[in-house]
Design a protein around this motif. Structure first.
Motif, PDB file in Angstrom:
ATOM      1  N   THR A  64      -2.351 -74.358  89.893  1.00 55.92           N
ATOM      2  CA  THR A  64      -3.115 -74.209  88.418  1.00 55.92           C
ATOM      3  C   THR A  64      -4.291 -74.889  89.953  1.00 55.92           C
ATOM      4  O   THR A  64      -5.598 -74.026  89.980  1.00 55.92           O
ATOM      5  CB  THR A  64      -3.803 -73.974  87.318  1.00 55.92           C
ATOM      6  OG1 THR A  64      -2.600 -73.125  86.745  1.00 55.92           O
ATOM      7  CG2 THR A  64      -4.800 -73.145  87.183  1.00 55.92           C
ATOM      8  N   TYR A 193      -2.908 -66.848  89.538  1.00 55.42           N
ATOM      9  CA  TYR A 193      -2.963 -68.615  88.957  1.00 55.42           C
ATOM     10  C   TYR A 193      -3.352 -68.550  87.662  1.00 55.42           C
ATOM     11  O   TYR A 193      -3.022 -69.794  86.873  1.00 55.42           O
ATOM     12  CB  TYR A 193      -3.441 -69.489  89.483  1.00 55.42           C
ATOM     13  CG  TYR A 193      -3.525 -70.045  90.983  1.00 55.42           C
ATOM     14  CD1 TYR A 193      -2.170 -71.174  91.226  1.00 55.42           C
ATOM     15  CD2 TYR A 193      -3.695 -68.486  91.689  1.00 55.42           C
ATOM     16  CE1 TYR A 193      -2.805 -70.935  92.917  1.00 55.42           C
ATOM     17  CE2 TYR A 193      -3.515 -68.719  93.011  1.00 55.42           C
ATOM     18  CZ  TYR A 193      -2.594 -69.876  94.074  1.00 55.42           C
ATOM     19  OH  TYR A 193      -2.403 -70.300  94.857  1.00 55.42           O
ATOM     20  N   LEU A 194      -4.011 -68.132  86.415  1.00 60.02           N
ATOM     21  CA  LEU A 194      -4.651 -68.246  85.403  1.00 60.02           C
ATOM     22  C   LEU A 194      -3.579 -67.288  84.657  1.00 60.02           C
ATOM     23  O   LEU A 194      -3.494 -67.995  83.434  1.00 60.02           O
ATOM     24  CB  LEU A 194      -5.981 -67.577  85.203  1.00 60.02           C
ATOM     25  CG  LEU A 194      -6.642 -69.063  86.259  1.00 60.02           C
ATOM     26  CD1 LEU A 194      -7.892 -68.218  85.897  1.00 60.02           C
ATOM     27  CD2 LEU A 194      -6.982 -70.517  85.828  1.00 60.02           C
ATOM     28  N   LYS A 196      -0.964 -66.593  82.688  1.00 61.02           N
ATOM     29  CA  LYS A 196       0.289 -66.816  82.675  1.00 61.02           C
ATOM     30  C   LYS A 196       0.735 -67.083  81.494  1.00 61.02           C
ATOM     31  O   LYS A 196       0.335 -66.436  80.227  1.00 61.02           O
ATOM     32  CB  LYS A 196       0.218 -68.803  82.893  1.00 61.02           C
ATOM     33  CG  LYS A 196       0.395 -69.271  84.507  1.00 61.02           C
ATOM     34  CD  LYS A 196       0.152 -70.608  84.347  1.00 61.02           C
ATOM     35  CE  LYS A 196       0.031 -70.442  86.098  1.00 61.02           C
ATOM     36  NZ  LYS A 196      -0.281 -72.141  86.783  1.00 61.02           N
TER      37      LYS A 196
END
Length: 196
Positions: A64, A193-194, A196
């Motif tokens: 991230t 990436y974010l 999750k």
């Protein structure tokens, strides 16, 4: 060559049947086709992700901080592209070229960070064929990286021309393309990436 053709710009670069300069119209057509490509890829990713809960665990292995850093790098490079356009509008070719080279530098930093990410992920076993999530990750971010490389090449060509005071209108066109590359990343970053 007749005197008329020697003194006039080529028709393809000067006509404006739609009221939009040919170059600007062309770049919007290119971007429309790119939206179809990236749009299809990301919509299919989202549809599959809804039905694959384990992708959340796979996504937890993406870096991230590296993605966030690259987001800042790309947004900053977009700012230098805007400043290059402003300089070109004022007829300042040298200034436009300087900002375009800064944009190229931003693209280079982005690719270096992405190469670091890929190397780290692959060394830990997160390869293209580990899971469909990683297939989407590498295809989407790899395709985006290819667009960054293409943009850097065109930016360099336009910067060399701009430094000589030639074809300053192209600074705006490559700027539009570069902003599109940034916007695509703005979608990729939260998805890979974010979330999750």
């Amino acid at each position: 060559m007749t005197q008329a053709t020697a003194t006039h710009a080529p028709l393809a670069t000067s006509r404006s049947a739609t009221g939009i300069p040919t170059g600007r119209l062309a770049i919007w057509w290119v971007l429309a086709s790119e939206i179809v490509i990236f749009g299809g890829l990301l919509v299919s990713y989202i549809m599959l992700r809804v039905h694959n809960a384990h992708w959340t665990a796979e996504a937890s292995h993406t870096n991230t901080w590296a993605g966030a850093f690259n987001t800042i790098v790309l947004l900053t490079s977009s700012l230098s592209a805007v400043l290059g356009h402003q300089a070109a509008e004022k007829g300042d070719g040298q200034g436009a070229a300087r900002y375009l080279w800064m944009t190229v530098g931003g693209g280079a930093v982005f690719l270096l960070v992405k190469a670091y990410e890929y190397t780290s992920e692959i060394s830990h076993g997160f390869t293209l064929f580990r899971d469909v999530f990683w297939s989407y990750y590498y295809v989407a971010t790899g395709l985006h990286g290819l667009h960054v490389i293409i943009g850097m090449i065109i930016l360099s060509i336009v910067a060399v021309d701009a430094a000589k005071g030639r074809n300053l209108h192209r600074v705006e066109l490559i700027g539009i393309y570069w902003h599109f590359v940034d916007v695509v990343w703005i979608f990729l970053f939260p998805l890979f990436y974010l979330a999750k």
